[in-house]
Design a protein around this motif. Structure first.
Motif, mmCIF file in Angstrom:
data_model
loop_
_atom_site.group_PDB
_atom_site.id
_atom_site.type_symbol
_atom_site.label_atom_id
_atom_site.label_comp_id
_atom_site.label_asym_id
_atom_site.label_seq_id
_atom_site.Cartn_x
_atom_site.Cartn_y
_atom_site.Cartn_z
ATOM 1 N N ARG A 458 0.826 -1.207 0.000
ATOM 2 C CA ARG A 458 0.000 0.000 0.000
ATOM 3 C C ARG A 458 0.862 1.260 0.000
ATOM 4 N N ASP A 460 0.590 3.805 1.824
ATOM 5 C CA ASP A 460 0.866 4.287 3.181
ATOM 6 C C ASP A 460 1.718 3.306 3.985
ATOM 7 N N ASP A 462 4.838 2.605 5.257
ATOM 8 C CA ASP A 462 6.045 3.406 5.417
ATOM 9 C C ASP A 462 7.259 2.571 5.817
ATOM 10 N N ARG A 475 -2.260 -1.700 7.067
ATOM 11 C CA ARG A 475 -1.530 -0.982 6.011
ATOM 12 C C ARG A 475 -0.256 -1.712 5.592
#
Length: 806
Positions: A458, A460, A462, A475
């Motif tokens: 995804r 997002d 990180d 996520r």
């Protein structure tokens, strides 16, 4: 005293007689390669196995399945012990042979469930592939049933009788090959561990971006995992679990269009870099049916030609190195230890039991837990269990653990592809490991495609797969895989050449994330430069390229080290002389010179002085060549020269101080290892191959007999690769990973194609073909492998016919 003398003489005679008996027994275990053998299985017709002058089998039969049967028979004749070890590795059954020293390996592989996933993968394959795998297994088992006399000496030593071969044994080894080429999870753990010592900036410097790329936007791991990192003793986990994928592991391949060759047709070169073993991982074979043929490198234990050509199309592999593995830190449900947290609440661990038979001891029962992401690997080791606090476990996701792994369909289909379209269609079913496959055909076309399942993460996310992710946060879940038609590829590019060497293969505009851990582009750039140096290439120029020993890493880093003027050392009067030698050295890692050895030792000690104080206990498992990092530090890029200050002592040392001290230390070390006469040091002596035999390399008295070792040139960054393990204090310069195979394909006449692998065709130590390839391989020599009958029959050693017993 006479009786003592007589006793000693008698003992010598008895030992001699026993040795002779063992030798005769071992000789009797060499395979029969002439005549006819009747087998119990039903064949469509006779299977002929002609071994040419190099002991390469040319197997002819009336059907694809019968050829697979013949290959299984030939593999079992020549490489049975290797096959036995390989299937036991995949199945987690080494402890049955080797006892407690192999137990932790078995536990880990049982936890991954490689054998179980091989069984489920078989059900997902096309019926034709299933039939071929079964026919291959039948061929192996026909040898086991028809063989008379003793098996090879390893079987006698360990008193083991091979069980019948199954298709899952073949698929299990394919998965283990994928394991060797897939792992980035060691660096995930390393980043998490370093977050306890280093700042986010320092971690990003320690793992610099690919040259020309910007830093990967990464979460602050230290803040994100402050609670979790305290619960995991990462330093100890790094010592227990597999390390980072080392530099130099990958491969080279390149292909050029006929407009740049002497024949007007394409040339294709390939040399896969893998861990060296005795015998070699590869086995040459030529498979012939009325519908077509293929020739090249096979994997003992697996049917079909993996790297080679089929008379119409040639292909070569290198590893893409994608991020197809993720670690997840799962949080156990505080209200129920049998469950763990997910984005949708808690879920129950899936549990199974594995029973490991332990030679000379009681069975070991292992309980394996799995989460929605994959197996819990933190349960794999007794010590690991003690290191992880209650409340968290570590789970492992990997594309090769899918039940629908259809890679075997693609590999076994390569023999029948005829053009670029059919080549690509065949590779749609390729799952793992993702490979950069270059292509050339008799019509003059060249191409490249990188098939395999690559997770989509995804926007997002990180962490980008670079550090263990919280398993309860959606996520970080994979959301699918890159569609096959959007994987990297090229066909007849305008520049007329294609090169892959584990470097970045996609432009910045590529819409999907494959990895941020591409190999440094030293090899790729050297290949490209050599291709551009000539207007016209030939098989001979490609041989010279595969033998190239110029380390552009050395020529990149060494000037920064030489910039510190030499000083006479109280310990080493040789400092100015060695400094002067390196100042005039051209960077070629040749076997007959001392400069490559001095440079490697100097770099090794310099990296220790620069990094060990910041990394502490994590330094040893992370000690390897990191040329981009070292160049940034020595050139003080963005102030990174601060790494040279000693944070452990507070001393304000400079990089110049460490450069001078490290040369002193390097010379001390080399004198202790190779004597005080610098002029007699040779890179080839220090950099001989270390190709272990399982298990006899672990027994000093047997190592020389079973382990193939030859002096070799190169380093981890030369085209002619030879990777050493600088963190190995006992043997920091030995060559552990290299070109396991070299091949050059001439599309003007594929019968002129050239091949070589690193040991010999036989896995039997008393065979003349156990190590006969080793010296020519080290010298970058080749043998031709032709499909023309007149070529391979000339000087043939024997013809064996397999027929059905009536």
């Amino acid at each position: 005293m006479r009786w003592v003398v007589r006793l000693v003489v008698a003992l010598i005679v008895l030992v001699g007689l026993a040795g002779s008996a063992v030798y005769v027994l071992a000789r009797l275990s060499l395979p029969k390669i002439d005549g006819e053998i009747k087998v119990g299985q039903t064949l469509a017709g006779p299977v002929d196995i002609l071994r040419d002058r190099h002991a390469i089998p040319h197997i002819r039969a009336s059907s694809r399945n019968d050829v697979a049967f013949g290959l299984g028979y030939a593999h079992a004749q020549d490489r049975l012990w290797q096959m036995e070890i390989q299937r036991r590795v995949a199945a987690g059954r080494l402890a049955e042979l080797f006892g407690n020293p192999a137990l932790n390996t078995d536990k880990f592989l049982r936890t991954l469930g490689i054998r179980r996933k091989a069984v489920t993968a078989f059900a997902a394959l096309q019926p034709a592939t299933q039939d071929t795998l079964q026919s291959y297994a039948d061929g192996v088992n026909a040898f086991l049933a028809s063989h008379t006399g003793p098996l090879p000496p390893e079987f006698i030593t360990f008193d083991v009788k091979p069980e019948p071969w199954t298709p899952a044994d073949s698929l299990g080894w394919l998965k283990m090959m994928a394991w060797d080429l897939s792992g980035n999870w060691g660096s995930e753990l390393a980043r998490l561990g370093l977050s306890r010592r280093l700042s986010k900036q320092q971690i990003e410097e320690f793992y610099p971006p690919y040259p020309g790329d910007g830093p990967v936007a990464l979460a602050d791991i230290g803040n994100l995992y402050r609670e979790v990192a305290a619960a995991l003793d990462i330093d100890q986990l790094l010592k227990i679990l597999p390390p980072e994928r080392p530099e130099g592991i990958g491969s080279n391949n390149w292909v050029i269009h006929g407009k740049s060759t002497v024949t007007g047709q394409p040339l294709l070169a390939n040399d896969p870099h893998l861990g060296l073993t005795s015998p070699a991982i590869w086995y040459f074979a030529h498979l012939i049916t009325p519908l077509g043929a293929s020739i090249g490198a096979t994997l003992p234990g697996v049917p079909g030609v993996v790297l080679g050509h089929n008379g119409r199309v040639a292909w070569g592999f290198t590893n893409t190195g994608p991020d197809t593995q993720d670690l997840y830190i799962e949080k156990i449900d505080p209200n129920d230890p049998a469950r763990y947290l997910t984005p949708d609440g808690s879920a129950a661990f899936v549990k199974r039991q594995e029973v490991i038979k332990l030679r000379g001891d009681s069975d070991v029962v292992l309980t394996v837990r799995e989460t929605r992401h994959g197996p819990v690997i933190s349960d794999v080791h007794d010590r690991a269990q003690r290191l992880i606090e209650p409340g968290y476990v570590l789970a492992f996701a990997w594309t090769a653990l899918r039940d629908d792994d259809t890679t075997a369909d693609s590999l076994l289909g390569l023999d029948s592809v005829t053009d670029w379209k059919s080549f690509n269609e065949n590779l749609r079913r390729f799952v793992t490991p993702q490979q950069n496959i270059v292509y050339a055909d008799r019509e003059g076309n060249i191409g490249f495609v990188a098939p395999g399942l690559i997770p989509i993460r995804r926007p997002d996310n990180d962490l980008k797969g670079l550090s263990p992710a919280p398993g309860w946060d959606a996520r970080y879940d994979w959301t699918g895989f890159i569609p096959f038609d959007q994987l990297p590829r090229s066909y007849n590019p305008p520049q007329g050449m294609l090169v892959t060497a584990n470097h970045k293969i996609v432009p910045d505009s590529y819409p999907f994330f494959i990895t941020s851990e591409w190999a440094e582009p030293y090899r790729a750039r050297r290949i490209e430069n050599l291709l551009k140096e000539r207007n016209v290439h030939s098989v001979e120029s490609f041989k010279q390229m595969q033998g190239d020993t110029l380390s552009t890493m050395a020529t990149d880093i060494l000037p920064l080290m030489l910039a510190v003027p030499p000083k006479t050392s109280p310990r080493n009067a040789e400092v100015p002389g060695s400094h002067a030698m390196l100042a005039t050295w051209d960077g070629n890692m040749t076997i007959n010179r001392p400069e490559p050895l001095i440079f490697q030792a100097w770099y090794r000690e310099l990296s220790r002085l620069v990094l060990a104080d910041e990394l502490g206990e994590a330094f040893q498992p992370l000690w390897r060549f990191r040329p981009v990092l070292m160049k940034n530090i020595l050139s003080n890029h963005d102030g990174q020269g601060r790494w040279c200050a000693n944070v452990a002592t507070g001393a304000a040392t400079t990089c110049a101080d460490l450069i001078a001290e490290s040369l002193d230390r390097a010379l001390d070390d080399l004198k202790a290892r190779f004597g005080s006469d610098l002029a007699r040091w040779r890179w080839g002596d220090a950099h001989a191959t270390r190709a272990p035999h399982r298990p006899f390399s672990n027994i000093p008295v047997l190592r020389r007999l079973f382990e193939v070792s030859v002096p070799t040139p190169g380093d981890a960054f030369t085209i002619n690769v030879g990777r050493s393990d600088m963190g190995n204090e006992a043997d920091p310069f030995g060559n552990h990973h290299a070109a396991s195979l070299r091949a050059i394909y001439d599309l003007a006449d594929l019968n002129r194609s050239q091949f070589m692998h690193s040991t010999g065709q036989s896995g039997h130590v008393l065979s003349p073909h156990y190590r006969d390839f080793a010296t020519p391989w080290a010298a970058v020599d080749y043998i031709p492998m032709s499909m023309r009958q007149a070529d391979f029959e000339a000087g043939a050693q024997g013809r064996l016919r397999l027929t059905t017993r009536q």
